[in-house]
Scaffold this motif. Structure first.
Motif, PDB file in Angstrom:
ATOM      1  N   LYS A 474       0.785  -1.027   0.243  1.00 33.62           N
ATOM      2  CA  LYS A 474       0.081  -0.274   0.233  1.00 33.62           C
ATOM      3  C   LYS A 474       0.578   1.583   0.162  1.00 33.62           C
ATOM      4  N   ASN A 607     -14.803  -7.918  -2.884  1.00 34.11           N
ATOM      5  CA  ASN A 607     -13.411  -8.502  -3.717  1.00 34.11           C
ATOM      6  C   ASN A 607     -12.966  -7.368  -4.652  1.00 34.11           C
ATOM      7  N   PRO A 608     -11.982  -7.334  -4.969  1.00 29.05           N
ATOM      8  CA  PRO A 608     -11.035  -6.370  -5.659  1.00 29.05           C
ATOM      9  C   PRO A 608     -11.321  -6.843  -7.302  1.00 29.05           C
ATOM     10  N   GLU A 654      -9.618 -12.308  -6.877  1.00 29.58           N
ATOM     11  CA  GLU A 654      -9.386 -12.409  -5.250  1.00 29.58           C
ATOM     12  C   GLU A 654      -8.627 -12.858  -4.919  1.00 29.58           C
ATOM     13  N   CYS A 655      -8.065 -12.078  -3.776  1.00 32.04           N
ATOM     14  CA  CYS A 655      -7.344 -12.119  -2.762  1.00 32.04           C
ATOM     15  C   CYS A 655      -6.128 -12.990  -2.486  1.00 32.04           C
ATOM     16  N   GLY A 656      -5.395 -12.587  -2.738  1.00 33.32           N
ATOM     17  CA  GLY A 656      -4.522 -14.091  -2.010  1.00 33.32           C
ATOM     18  C   GLY A 656      -3.695 -14.863  -3.212  1.00 33.32           C
ATOM     19  N   LEU A 677      -1.678 -10.646  -6.081  1.00 40.26           N
ATOM     20  CA  LEU A 677      -2.939 -10.451  -5.028  1.00 40.26           C
ATOM     21  C   LEU A 677      -2.189 -11.217  -3.613  1.00 40.26           C
ATOM     22  N   ASN A 681      -0.976  -7.843  -0.561  1.00 42.09           N
ATOM     23  CA  ASN A 681      -2.044  -6.638  -2.204  1.00 42.09           C
ATOM     24  C   ASN A 681      -3.334  -7.351  -2.175  1.00 42.09           C
ATOM     25  N   CYS A 682      -4.153  -6.397  -1.848  1.00 45.50           N
ATOM     26  CA  CYS A 682      -5.235  -6.438  -1.607  1.00 45.50           C
ATOM     27  C   CYS A 682      -6.638  -5.801  -3.155  1.00 45.50           C
ATOM     28  N   THR A 683      -5.547  -4.612  -3.451  1.00 46.70           N
ATOM     29  CA  THR A 683      -6.178  -3.539  -4.093  1.00 46.70           C
ATOM     30  C   THR A 683      -6.686  -3.750  -5.692  1.00 46.70           C
ATOM     31  N   SER A 684      -7.490  -3.541  -6.441  1.00 47.70           N
ATOM     32  CA  SER A 684      -7.813  -3.531  -7.454  1.00 47.70           C
ATOM     33  C   SER A 684      -7.161  -3.125  -8.196  1.00 47.70           C
TER      34      SER A 684
END
Length: 850
Positions: A474, A607-608, A654-656, A677, A681-684
Motif C-alpha cells: 500500500k 473483492n478487488p 480474489e485476494c491471495g 495479489l 496486496n489486495c487492491t483493484s
C-alpha cells in the motif's frame, strides 16, 4: 591460481611410492591427488590413443596444477569425441578463454550449456557454461571506467606461490611457499605454505620480508588471514594440525580449518591458538574475512548442502560465541567455486568466483547489501572489471580504506613466479572507476500516443533509503512501483505527497535534469537500490514511478517511461453507494458500473477487480473484438471476454491469488501480463493491454523464420531461418534463399531496439578450419544483406560456427541432411520490453504542469 590451492591444500598420511612406472603407479598418484606426478606418466603419450576416462583424469590433473597449454590440448582431444561428459566442453572453453581464444571458448561454452540444459529437461541445472558464454560477449564491457594502474609487487614475489595479502600494522601479511623445505605437498609437488610479513612504505614499496610468526607457522599449510580492528586477534587458515597433532578425514586426508589466536601484549607472540567450533574434519573451512563491526565472519567451505564446489558462508558472533554457519545464498554462490572473501570498511564484500560472468578463470566480484540493517547479508554481486581482473585467475583482493589503492593475487603476465601479488592504484578512487554496482542506464521518455521520444521532459530522481525496501504494498503504491518488467505508474504528482509522507519513506533527492533531443538522460544508478523518478512535461500528466535498479547490467540498459497527454480520458475507479465497482472514463460522463462492461461475470462489494482496455500500440486506439483471457492460478479456471468498440474489459479478482491476463486478436501480436495479489496486496487493478499489428505498412503478415509472428519477441529467442540456404562450398546467398532475410528486415524495422547475432553453420564436409572460415563468410554475407536493406550495422553481430553445431548429427549424411546443416540462425541479443510494459493508474486525478 595455477593450482587449486584455494579449494583443498591436502596433507596425505602415507608416502607416495614411485617404484612402478605405468598404469598402477599412475592410478595411485591420481587417487592420492598427486597431480603433478600423475601428468609425468603421460608426458610422451599420444593423447588420441588414450581412453576417455584416462583423458578426463589427465585433463583434471593439468587443470589442478595450472598447466593451461596442456589443459587445452587434453580437453581439445576429449571434446572431439562423441558422448563425453558435457563438462569436458566447459573445461575446454575455460582453457581456450584463458589462452586468449574467446571465439573458440564461446563455441564450447554454448555446446556445454546446450547439453546440460537438454539433460535437465526444464529443471534447474549447472549454468556456469551459460554464464561463460555470455561473458565472452561482454569482454569490452567488464572493465573499469577510469584509470587503474596494476603493478607487480616485485620485492616480495618469488618464483613460487605468493598470494592472499592482508593489511597488518604498517605492512602486509601474505601466504607463500618461498622457503626451501624437505616436506613436500603431494598436490603441488612443492613445499608447504607459510605466513610472511613485509613492511609497506608511504609510496607503496614493500620491504623487510620475514616469516610472520613462529607460533603460527607450522610444518604444514597456513593460509589466508584476517584481523580484528585492534589487530590483537587473528583468524587464519591452517591444515587440520594443532598442538602437534594432525587430524584426518575418513578418506585419509587432512582438510583445512579456521583457527584463531590472541596477541600477547608484552611479547607480541600469538597465543591461545584454537580452532573455531564449526570446523569438522570431513570438509574444508578456509579464507576467513571479518565484517567491520566484527559481528560476521565470512569464509569458504565445501561442506555439504552448498550450491557448488566451494561456497561462501557466514557465521554470527552472538553471546560470546560463534553461531551456526549459514550459506550466503544463490546471489553469491554458484555451481563453481566462491573463495577468498574480503570485507571492506564500507561493508562491501569482495570475493573470487569461477562461476559468474567473468573474463576467465577466477574473477573478483563485489557484493553489496540490499539494506543497511546489520543482520542483512550480501545480495547484489558484480564483476569488478578489468584490469583488476584478467583472463587468468585473480583472487585475494584487498582495498585500502580510502579506496585509492590495494592489492590482489594473480597468475597473470608480469609476475615473477606461479601466483604473484600485484598492487593497484586508483587516483580517482574505486567508487568512481568500478564498472559495477553503480550501473549506467539511459532513462528515456516517450509519448504514449505517438511513441515519439520527448525532448525537455523534466526528471527528478530520488533514492529511497533502505527502510523503504520493507514498506508495504500500500505504501509503495503511494509512490508508484515497478516489479520486474511490469511497470506500475501512479499519477499523484510530487507536490501532492505530504512532507510527512516523504520523510516516512526517506526519499533523498539526487538530481534534477531534462531529456535531450533524443528523449534521453544518461545516468548511473546503484544496483539493487530503489528510486522514485518523477517526470513532468507541460501538456502531459505528471508521472511518479518507484523503480528498483536491476542487479545485472546486461538485463537493462535503457528504461523508458511513457507519458500520457493531458487530453486523454481519465479513468477514475470507485464504488457506488451500494459498494459495487464502477469506473468513470470521462469527467463529463457519469460512472459506468463495471458489471456493465462485462455482464457475463459476477462482481462483489468486497473483492478487488480488474478493469482495463485493449489498445493498438501503434495508434493508442481501442482495439474492438479482441479477446481477453484471465487465468486464475489458484483455481486453474479461465474467464474470457470479447471487448466491444471501446476495447474495455473487466473481471473480478480474489485476494491471495495470481492471474495471467492475455489479449488475442487475429493478425496482432499478443500481449500478456501477470497480476499478483499475494503478500497482503489486495487492491483493484487497472490495465492497458498493448497489441502490436502483426503486419507491415502494406498489410503483409510479419514472419520470422517462416512462421507468422503472433507472440512478442524476447531476448534470448533463437530463430532458425528456414528459407536461407547455401550451395555446397559457397558463401553467397542464393536468389531463392533470401525470403527469410527480407522478413527479418521487416521485423527489425518495426522493432527498432531489436539487436541480433546472425550465426552461420556448415555441413561436415571439408576441414575444420575451412568450414570455420566459410561459415564466417556466410554470416558476414547475411549481415551485409540486412545492412543493404537499411538495418544499422551495429544492430547485427555475425558469427560463424563452422561444422561444430550441426542440426542433423549423421556419420554418412545425405545431400538433404548436409543442406539442412548449412543454415543461418538468429539469436535475439536485445529487445526492449518497454513496448509491452503493463501500465496501472492509481485512484487520482491527472494534472497539467504549466
Amino acid at each position: 591460481m595455477k593450482i587449486l590451492i584455494y579449494i583443498v591444500l591436502l596433507v596425505f598420511l602415507t608416502p607416495l611410492l614411485y617404484a612402478q612406472e605405468g598404469g598402477k603407479a599412475a592410478d595411485k598418484a591420481y587417487k592420492n591427488k598427486a597431480y603433478a606426478k600423475y601428468v609425468e606418466y603421460f608426458k610422451n603419450k599420444n593423447l588420441t590413443k588414450l581412453k576417455t576416462g584416462t583423458l578426463e583424469q589427465l585433463g583434471e590433473s593439468y587443470r589442478k596444477i595450472g598447466d593451461e597449454k596442456n589443459t587445452e590440448k587434453t580437453y581439445g582431444v576429449l571434446s572431439a569425441r562423441e558422448n563425453v561428459d558435457p563438462l569436458n566442453y566447459y573445461y575446454y572453453a575455460q582453457a581456450l578463454q584463458r589462452n586468449g581464444d574467446f571465439r573458440g571458448a564461446r563455441q564450447y561454452y554454448k555446446m556445454c550449456d546446450d547439453k546440460l540444459k537438454e539433460a535437465a529437461n526444464g529443471k534447474s541445472y549447472d549454468d556456469r557454461a551459460e554464464k561463460g558464454w555470455r561473458a565472452t560477449f561482454l569482454i569490452e564491457e567488464i572493465k573499469a571506467i577510469g584509470a587503474v594502474e596494476v603493478t607487480p609487487s616485485e620485492p616480495i614475489n618469488s618464483e613460487k606461490y605468493d598470494f592472499s595479502p592482508m593489511y597488518y600494522k604498517d605492512g602486509l601479511v601474505f601466504v607463500s611457499n618461498n622457503e626451501k623445505s624437505n616436506l613436500k605437498d603431494r598436490w603441488l609437488g612443492d613445499g608447504y605454505m607459510n605466513l610472511f610479513y613485509a613492511k609497506e612504505s608511504d609510496d607503496g614499496t614493500l620491504s623487510d620480508l620475514v616469516p610472520f610468526s613462529d607460533q603460527l607457522n607450522s610444518k604444514y599449510h597456513e593460509g589466508p588471514v584476517t584481523f580484528t580492528k585492534d589487530q590483537d586477534m587473528i583468524f587464519f587458515t591452517r591444515s587440520n594440525y594443532n598442538k602437534g597433532q594432525r587430524g584426518k578425514s575418513k578418506d585419509g586426508t587432512t582438510k583445512l580449518k579456521i583457527y584463531s589466536a590472541d596477541k600477547d601484549q608484552e611479547s607480541e607472540d600469538w597465543i591461545n591458538v584454537e580452532e573455531l567450533p564449526f570446523n569438522t574434519s570431513e570438509f574444508d573451512y578456509c579464507h576467513p574475512a571479518l565484517s567491520p563491526d566484527e559481528r560476521i565472519l565470512v569464509f569458504a567451505s565445501n561442506k555439504k548442502g552448498g550450491y557448488g564446489r566451494m561456497d561462501l558462508y557466514g557465521c554470527y558472533w552472538n553471546g560470546g560465541q560463534w553461531g551456526k554457519p549459514f550459506n550466503l545464498g544463490p546471489y553469491i554462490n554458484t555451481p563453481g567455486d566462491e573463495v577468498f572473501p574480503f570485507i571492506h570498511a564500507d561493508g562491501t564484500l569482495y570475493y573470487s568466483s569461477d562461476g559468474g560472468l567473468g573474463l576467465g578463470g577466477l574473477d573478483m566480484f563485489m557484493a553489496v547489501k540490499s539494506t543497511n540493517h546489520p543482520d542483512t547479508t550480501w545480495s547484489y554481486a558484480y564483476n569488478v572489471g578489468a584490469p583488476l581482473n584478467s583472463k587468468n585467475d585473480d583472487f585475494g583482493f584487498i582495498l585500502h580504506a580510502d579506496e585509492k589503492s590495494g592489492y590482489l593475487s594473480s597468475d597473470r603476465d608480469g609476475g615473477k613466479g606461479e601466483d604473484d601479488i600485484f598492487r593497484f592504484d586508483i587516483p580517482e578512487g574505486f567508487d568512481d572507476v568500478k564498472p559495477l554496482p553503480v550501473l549506467p542506464i539511459d532513462l528515456c521518455i516517450f509519448d504514449k500516443h505517438t511513441s515519439q521520444r520527448i525532448e525537455g521532459a523534466h526528471l527528478t530522481i530520488r533514492r529511497v533509503s533502505a527502510y523503504a525496501h520493507n514498506i508495504s504494498v500500500k505504501q509503495k503504491n503511494e509512490l508508484g512501483e515497478i516489479e520486474g518488467k511490469t511497470m506500475i505508474l501512479t499519477l499523484t504528482p510530487a507536490d501532492e505527497l505530504s512532507t510527512a509522507s516523504k520523510d516516512k519513506y526517506a526519499v533523498q533527492a539526487l538530481d534534477s535534469t531534462e531529456t535531450n533531443k533524443e528523449g534521453l538522460i544518461k545516468y548511473k544508478l546503484r544496483a539493487g537500490d530503489n528510486y522514485v523518478i518523477e517526470v513532468r512535461k507541460e501538456g502531459y500528466r505528471t508521472t511518479l514511478e518507484y523503480f528498483t535498479m536491476l542487479r545485472e547490467r546486461d538485463h537493462l540498459d535503457e528504461y523508458c517511461i511513457g507519458l500520457n497527454n493531458s487530453g486523454l480520458p481519465e479513468w477514475i475507479v470507485s464504488r457506488d453507494e451500494e459498494g459495487m465497482p464502477q469506473v468513470q472514463v470521462n469527467s463529463d460522463l457519469p460512472p459506468i458500473p463495471i458489471a456493465q462492461i462485462n455482464p457475463n461475470v459476477e462482481f462483489s462489494k468486497e473483492n478487488p477487480f480488474l478493469v482495463g482496455v485493449v489498445l493498438n500500440k501503434e495508434y493508442q486506439k481501442p482495439l474492438p473484438n479482441a479477446k481477453v483471457f484471465v487465468l486464475n492460478r489458484c483455481t486453474g479456471e479461465e474467464e474470457i471476454q470479447t471487448v466491444g468498440k471501446d476495447g474495455r474489459f473487466g473481471f473480478p479478482l480474489e485476494c491471495g491469488c495470481e492471474y495471467i491476463v492475455k489479449s488475442r486478436k487475429q493478425r496482432f501480436i499478443a500481449d500478456s501480463k501477470v497480476i499478483s495479489l499475494l503478500d497482503g496486496n489486495c487492491t483493484s487493478v487497472q490495465m492497458e493491454l498493448l497489441m502490436t499489428p502483426g503486419f507491415d505498412r502494406v498489410g503483409e503478415p510479419l514472419y520470422v523464420g517462416g512462421n507468422e509472428l503472433t507472440e512478442s519477441i524476447k531476448e534470448g529467442d533463437l530463430i532458425e531461418l528456414k528459407n536461407i540456404f547455401y550451395d555446397y562450398d559457397k558463401a553467397n546467398i542464393r536468389s531463392d534463399a533470401s525470403k527469410d532475410l527480407d522478413d527479418l528486415v521487416k521485423v527489425m524495422n518495426m522493432f527498432k531496439s531489436m539487436k541480433i547475432e546472425l550465426s552461420s553453420h556448415t555441413d561436415k564436409r571439408g576441414s575444420d578450419s575451412y568450414n570455420e572460415e566459410l561459415s564466417d563468410n556466410r554470416a558476414k554475407n547475411a549481415k551485409a544483406y540486412l545492412v543493404s536493406k537499411g538495418i544499422a550495422e551495429n544492430r547485427i553481430k555475425a558469427v560463424g560456427y563452422g561444422e561444430y553445431r550441426p542440426k542433423i548429427k549423421c556419420d554418412k549424411c545425405t545431400t538433404y541432411e548436409h543442406q539442412l546443416n548449412r543454415r543461418t540462425e538468429v539469436f535475439v541479443t536485445k529487445f526492449d520490453q518497454a513496448d509491452y510494459y503493463q501500465v496501472i493508474y492509481s485512484d487520482n486525478k491527472p494534472t497539467i504542469v504549466d
